[in-house]
Write an enzyme that holds these catalytic residues in place. Sequence first.
Site, PDB file in Angstrom:
ATOM      1  N   GLY A  78       0.796  -1.216   0.000  1.00 41.51           N
ATOM      2  CA  GLY A  78       0.000   0.000   0.000  1.00 41.51           C
ATOM      3  C   GLY A  78       0.832   1.271   0.000  1.00 41.51           C
ATOM      4  O   GLY A  78       0.305   2.362   0.199  1.00 41.51           O
ATOM      5  N   GLY A  82       4.943  -2.062  -5.068  1.00 40.85           N
ATOM      6  CA  GLY A  82       4.610  -2.948  -6.187  1.00 40.85           C
ATOM      7  C   GLY A  82       4.648  -2.182  -7.500  1.00 40.85           C
ATOM      8  O   GLY A  82       5.156  -2.668  -8.510  1.00 40.85           O
ATOM      9  N   ASP A 108      -2.166 -12.056  -9.862  1.00 41.54           N
ATOM     10  CA  ASP A 108      -2.811 -12.244  -8.573  1.00 41.54           C
ATOM     11  C   ASP A 108      -3.446 -10.941  -8.097  1.00 41.54           C
ATOM     12  O   ASP A 108      -4.360 -10.949  -7.277  1.00 41.54           O
ATOM     13  CB  ASP A 108      -1.823 -12.782  -7.535  1.00 41.54           C
ATOM     14  CG  ASP A 108      -0.560 -11.953  -7.452  1.00 41.54           C
ATOM     15  OD1 ASP A 108      -0.239 -11.249  -8.416  1.00 41.54           O
ATOM     16  OD2 ASP A 108       0.120 -12.015  -6.410  1.00 41.54           O
ATOM     17  N   TYR A 113      -1.477  -4.671 -12.461  1.00 39.94           N
ATOM     18  CA  TYR A 113      -0.937  -4.931 -13.787  1.00 39.94           C
ATOM     19  C   TYR A 113      -1.698  -4.182 -14.881  1.00 39.94           C
ATOM     20  O   TYR A 113      -1.104  -3.801 -15.894  1.00 39.94           O
ATOM     21  CB  TYR A 113      -0.890  -6.435 -14.040  1.00 39.94           C
ATOM     22  CG  TYR A 113      -0.119  -7.153 -12.957  1.00 39.94           C
ATOM     23  CD1 TYR A 113       1.248  -6.936 -12.801  1.00 39.94           C
ATOM     24  CD2 TYR A 113      -0.744  -8.001 -12.060  1.00 39.94           C
ATOM     25  CE1 TYR A 113       1.970  -7.561 -11.795  1.00 39.94           C
ATOM     26  CE2 TYR A 113      -0.030  -8.635 -11.051  1.00 39.94           C
ATOM     27  CZ  TYR A 113       1.327  -8.407 -10.931  1.00 39.94           C
ATOM     28  OH  TYR A 113       2.037  -9.017  -9.928  1.00 39.94           O
TER      29      TYR A 113
END
Length: 139
Positions: A78, A82, A108, A113
Amino acid sequence: MQIKVVKEVAAVADFLRLRIVSGLTPRPEAAAKRALPNSLFGVHLIVDEKTVAMGRVVGDGALNFEVVDVAVDPQYQGKGLGRLVMQNIMLYLEQTAVKGAYITLLADVPELYKKFGFVLSRPECEGMHWQPKASTVAE
């Protein structure tokens, strides 16, 4: 929070730990030691001398690439880590992949993405994976 971006595959111990704490399937250490050096590209993020996020690319280096092992320690989720991993992976792919190369991943967290241009394959094609009988796989 100061983040160090290292454009190398994470160390085996960090790879194994991050897979487990982030909820990915655990991997055998011997297999990780064999697999990681064969990566085309890797990136990991360090905060306070601890690897807290990672990702890598595998494939043939020209026509087929797969984004794998994107993982962030839950204590750091968060916070955009990522996204930072994926930004580095996408920069590598934009510089390396030829036009028309096939770039895939198992999503996932599809929302992450999609921000980088990935779309679901369905209905044009269906993703599959091999699920061998236990007796047919080398340990």
